[in-house]
Design a protein around this motif. Structure first.
Motif, PDB file in Angstrom:
ATOM      1  N   VAL A  12      -8.043   6.915  16.040  1.00 59.41           N
ATOM      2  CA  VAL A  12      -8.980   7.315  14.980  1.00 59.41           C
ATOM      3  C   VAL A  12      -8.367   7.125  13.599  1.00 59.41           C
ATOM      4  O   VAL A  12      -8.983   6.516  12.707  1.00 59.41           O
ATOM      5  CB  VAL A  12      -9.428   8.771  15.180  1.00 59.41           C
ATOM      6  N   TYR A  13      -7.143   7.607  13.398  1.00 57.19           N
ATOM      7  CA  TYR A  13      -6.554   7.519  12.061  1.00 57.19           C
ATOM      8  C   TYR A  13      -6.019   6.121  11.761  1.00 57.19           C
ATOM      9  O   TYR A  13      -5.933   5.742  10.587  1.00 57.19           O
ATOM     10  CB  TYR A  13      -5.501   8.602  11.870  1.00 57.19           C
ATOM     11  N   GLY A  14      -5.702   5.343  12.778  1.00 54.42           N
ATOM     12  CA  GLY A  14      -5.403   3.937  12.541  1.00 54.42           C
ATOM     13  C   GLY A  14      -6.624   3.207  11.999  1.00 54.42           C
ATOM     14  O   GLY A  14      -6.543   2.430  11.042  1.00 54.42           O
ATOM     15  N   LEU A  15      -7.782   3.491  12.600  1.00 55.43           N
ATOM     16  CA  LEU A  15      -9.032   2.893  12.127  1.00 55.43           C
ATOM     17  C   LEU A  15      -9.396   3.376  10.724  1.00 55.43           C
ATOM     18  O   LEU A  15      -9.850   2.589   9.887  1.00 55.43           O
ATOM     19  CB  LEU A  15     -10.168   3.228  13.095  1.00 55.43           C
ATOM     20  N   LEU A  16      -9.202   4.660  10.471  1.00 57.67           N
ATOM     21  CA  LEU A  16      -9.511   5.196   9.143  1.00 57.67           C
ATOM     22  C   LEU A  16      -8.622   4.557   8.081  1.00 57.67           C
ATOM     23  O   LEU A  16      -9.087   4.249   6.967  1.00 57.67           O
ATOM     24  CB  LEU A  16      -9.328   6.712   9.128  1.00 57.67           C
ATOM     25  N   GLY A  17      -7.340   4.353   8.402  1.00 60.07           N
ATOM     26  CA  GLY A  17      -6.440   3.707   7.454  1.00 60.07           C
ATOM     27  C   GLY A  17      -6.861   2.287   7.152  1.00 60.07           C
ATOM     28  O   GLY A  17      -6.843   1.844   5.996  1.00 60.07           O
ATOM     29  N   SER A  18      -7.263   1.546   8.182  1.00 59.09           N
ATOM     30  CA  SER A  18      -7.732   0.179   7.983  1.00 59.09           C
ATOM     31  C   SER A  18      -9.022   0.159   7.177  1.00 59.09           C
ATOM     32  O   SER A  18      -9.219  -0.696   6.303  1.00 59.09           O
ATOM     33  CB  SER A  18      -7.954  -0.494   9.347  1.00 59.09           C
ATOM     34  N   ARG A  19      -9.899   1.117   7.448  1.00 58.25           N
ATOM     35  CA  ARG A  19     -11.158   1.222   6.702  1.00 58.25           C
ATOM     36  C   ARG A  19     -10.892   1.492   5.222  1.00 58.25           C
ATOM     37  O   ARG A  19     -11.515   0.879   4.349  1.00 58.25           O
ATOM     38  CB  ARG A  19     -11.987   2.363   7.307  1.00 58.25           C
ATOM     39  N   TYR A  20      -9.961   2.392   4.961  1.00 63.79           N
ATOM     40  CA  TYR A  20      -9.642   2.705   3.573  1.00 63.79           C
ATOM     41  C   TYR A  20      -9.024   1.505   2.863  1.00 63.79           C
ATOM     42  O   TYR A  20      -9.334   1.235   1.698  1.00 63.79           O
ATOM     43  CB  TYR A  20      -8.693   3.891   3.497  1.00 63.79           C
ATOM     44  N   ALA A  21      -8.174   0.773   3.551  1.00 65.27           N
ATOM     45  CA  ALA A  21      -7.547  -0.405   2.945  1.00 65.27           C
ATOM     46  C   ALA A  21      -8.581  -1.451   2.571  1.00 65.27           C
ATOM     47  O   ALA A  21      -8.458  -2.115   1.540  1.00 65.27           O
ATOM     48  CB  ALA A  21      -6.524  -1.004   3.906  1.00 65.27           C
ATOM     49  N   GLY A  22      -9.616  -1.592   3.405  1.00 70.79           N
ATOM     50  CA  GLY A  22     -10.603  -2.633   3.158  1.00 70.79           C
ATOM     51  C   GLY A  22     -11.691  -2.265   2.183  1.00 70.79           C
ATOM     52  O   GLY A  22     -12.226  -3.131   1.487  1.00 70.79           O
ATOM     53  N   VAL A  47      -5.703  -0.081  15.357  1.00 69.02           N
ATOM     54  CA  VAL A  47      -5.632   0.824  16.506  1.00 69.02           C
ATOM     55  C   VAL A  47      -4.267   0.718  17.183  1.00 69.02           C
ATOM     56  O   VAL A  47      -3.630   1.732  17.506  1.00 69.02           O
ATOM     57  CB  VAL A  47      -6.757   0.511  17.506  1.00 69.02           C
ATOM     58  N   ALA A  48      -3.818  -0.518  17.394  1.00 69.57           N
ATOM     59  CA  ALA A  48      -2.522  -0.722  18.057  1.00 69.57           C
ATOM     60  C   ALA A  48      -1.385  -0.135  17.239  1.00 69.57           C
ATOM     61  O   ALA A  48      -0.496   0.550  17.774  1.00 69.57           O
ATOM     62  CB  ALA A  48      -2.294  -2.212  18.303  1.00 69.57           C
ATOM     63  N   ALA A  49      -1.402  -0.393  15.931  1.00 74.51           N
ATOM     64  CA  ALA A  49      -0.326   0.091  15.067  1.00 74.51           C
ATOM     65  C   ALA A  49      -0.331   1.612  14.975  1.00 74.51           C
ATOM     66  O   ALA A  49       0.722   2.259  15.030  1.00 74.51           O
ATOM     67  CB  ALA A  49      -0.459  -0.522  13.673  1.00 74.51           C
ATOM     68  N   GLY A  50      -1.519   2.202  14.829  1.00 72.34           N
ATOM     69  CA  GLY A  50      -1.614   3.654  14.746  1.00 72.34           C
ATOM     70  C   GLY A  50      -1.149   4.333  16.020  1.00 72.34           C
ATOM     71  O   GLY A  50      -0.409   5.320  15.980  1.00 72.34           O
ATOM     72  N   THR A  51      -1.558   3.789  17.157  1.00 74.09           N
ATOM     73  CA  THR A  51      -1.168   4.372  18.440  1.00 74.09           C
ATOM     74  C   THR A  51       0.323   4.198  18.696  1.00 74.09           C
ATOM     75  O   THR A  51       1.002   5.137  19.158  1.00 74.09           O
ATOM     76  CB  THR A  51      -1.975   3.726  19.576  1.00 74.09           C
ATOM     77  N   LEU A  52       0.843   3.016  18.400  1.00 76.33           N
ATOM     78  CA  LEU A  52       2.274   2.779  18.565  1.00 76.33           C
ATOM     79  C   LEU A  52       3.090   3.740  17.708  1.00 76.33           C
ATOM     80  O   LEU A  52       4.079   4.320  18.166  1.00 76.33           O
ATOM     81  CB  LEU A  52       2.616   1.336  18.193  1.00 76.33           C
ATOM     82  N   ALA A  53       2.666   3.925  16.477  1.00 79.74           N
ATOM     83  CA  ALA A  53       3.394   4.810  15.568  1.00 79.74           C
ATOM     84  C   ALA A  53       3.389   6.241  16.087  1.00 79.74           C
ATOM     85  O   ALA A  53       4.412   6.939  16.026  1.00 79.74           O
ATOM     86  CB  ALA A  53       2.780   4.745  14.177  1.00 79.74           C
ATOM     87  N   GLU A  54       2.246   6.705  16.597  1.00 79.30           N
ATOM     88  CA  GLU A  54       2.164   8.071  17.106  1.00 79.30           C
ATOM     89  C   GLU A  54       3.112   8.281  18.287  1.00 79.30           C
ATOM     90  O   GLU A  54       3.846   9.277  18.345  1.00 79.30           O
ATOM     91  CB  GLU A  54       0.732   8.390  17.531  1.00 79.30           C
ATOM     92  N   PHE A  55       3.101   7.355  19.237  1.00 74.91           N
ATOM     93  CA  PHE A  55       3.946   7.531  20.414  1.00 74.91           C
ATOM     94  C   PHE A  55       5.420   7.296  20.092  1.00 74.91           C
ATOM     95  O   PHE A  55       6.292   7.931  20.704  1.00 74.91           O
ATOM     96  CB  PHE A  55       3.469   6.627  21.547  1.00 74.91           C
TER      97      PHE A  55
END
Length: 198
Positions: free
Chosen positions: A124-134, A75-83
């Motif tokens: 949302v997409y940070g979580l989806l990326g982590s979900r896909y990785a796992g 979540v942190a990485a996805g949000t940081l990347a977006e902003f």
């Protein structure tokens, strides 16, 4: 429960690398945002400005989260990347004499209001990326690939008319269809006896 610190009180390398990965993906997102800000906006209102493509912003958060193994870091990485991408994209406005208040208004109350969109997309997409990785979840991956298919249809609904060029939408749709097909093929191969695992 496994400990998160060593005997000397330091964190394991994999934990220390999480903020570094988040910072690296944020820097990459900022580079992308800065780069597309230099693409000239078309004078013809019938031509879509390629810098406004939304699917790449989803991909940025997805891949930032994919590099993380815990949901909160995703979540942190996805949000940081977006902003980071958003701020870098609009940074050139400072050079045009726009005030800070005007700049914030432009980001958060523009059309579309990218600042308001960036937070939920990052989460949302940070979580989806982590979900896909796992788990290599097809559903998680398809949330990204199918966005490529949906975007050419979403913009006309949002704006009330369709912009060109047609080749842009054909290419984006083709990439989305191919990516979705690859997801199902990879899943089928991993599920077959003797297929690759993980």
């Amino acid at each position: 429960m496994a400990t998160t610190t060593r005997a000397d009180g330091t964190a394991p390398a994999r934990l220390r690398s999480r903020p570094l990965l988040a910072a690296a993906t944020g820097a990459g997102a900022a580079c992308y945002g800065a780069a597309i800000s230099w693409i000239p906006s078309p004078d013809d209102p019938r031509v879509f400005w390629v810098s406004n493509l939304f699917a790449p912003w989803l991909a940025i958060a997805f891949f930032a989260g994919r590099l993380q193994r815990s949901w909160h870091w995703a979540v942190a990485a996805g949000t940081l990347a977006e902003f980071a991408c958003l701020i870098a994209f609009y940074a050139r406005q400072f050079g045009s004499g726009l005030s800070v208040a005007g700049w914030l208004h432009y980001i958060f109350r523009g059309s579309p209001p990218w600042g308001l969109i960036a937070l939920p997309v990052g989460v949302v997409y940070g979580l989806l990326g982590s979900r896909y990785a796992g788990t290599r979840s097809v559903a998680a991956g398809a949330c990204l690939s199918l966005a490529l298919v949906a975007e050419p249809w979403a913009w006309p609904v949002y704006e009330g008319f369709r912009r060109g060029p047609l080749v842009l939408w054909i290419v984006e749709t083709a990439v989305g269809v191919l990516a979705t097909g690859w997801l199902f093929l990879a899943r089928r191969r991993s599920a077959s006896p003797g297929g690759p695992r993980g």
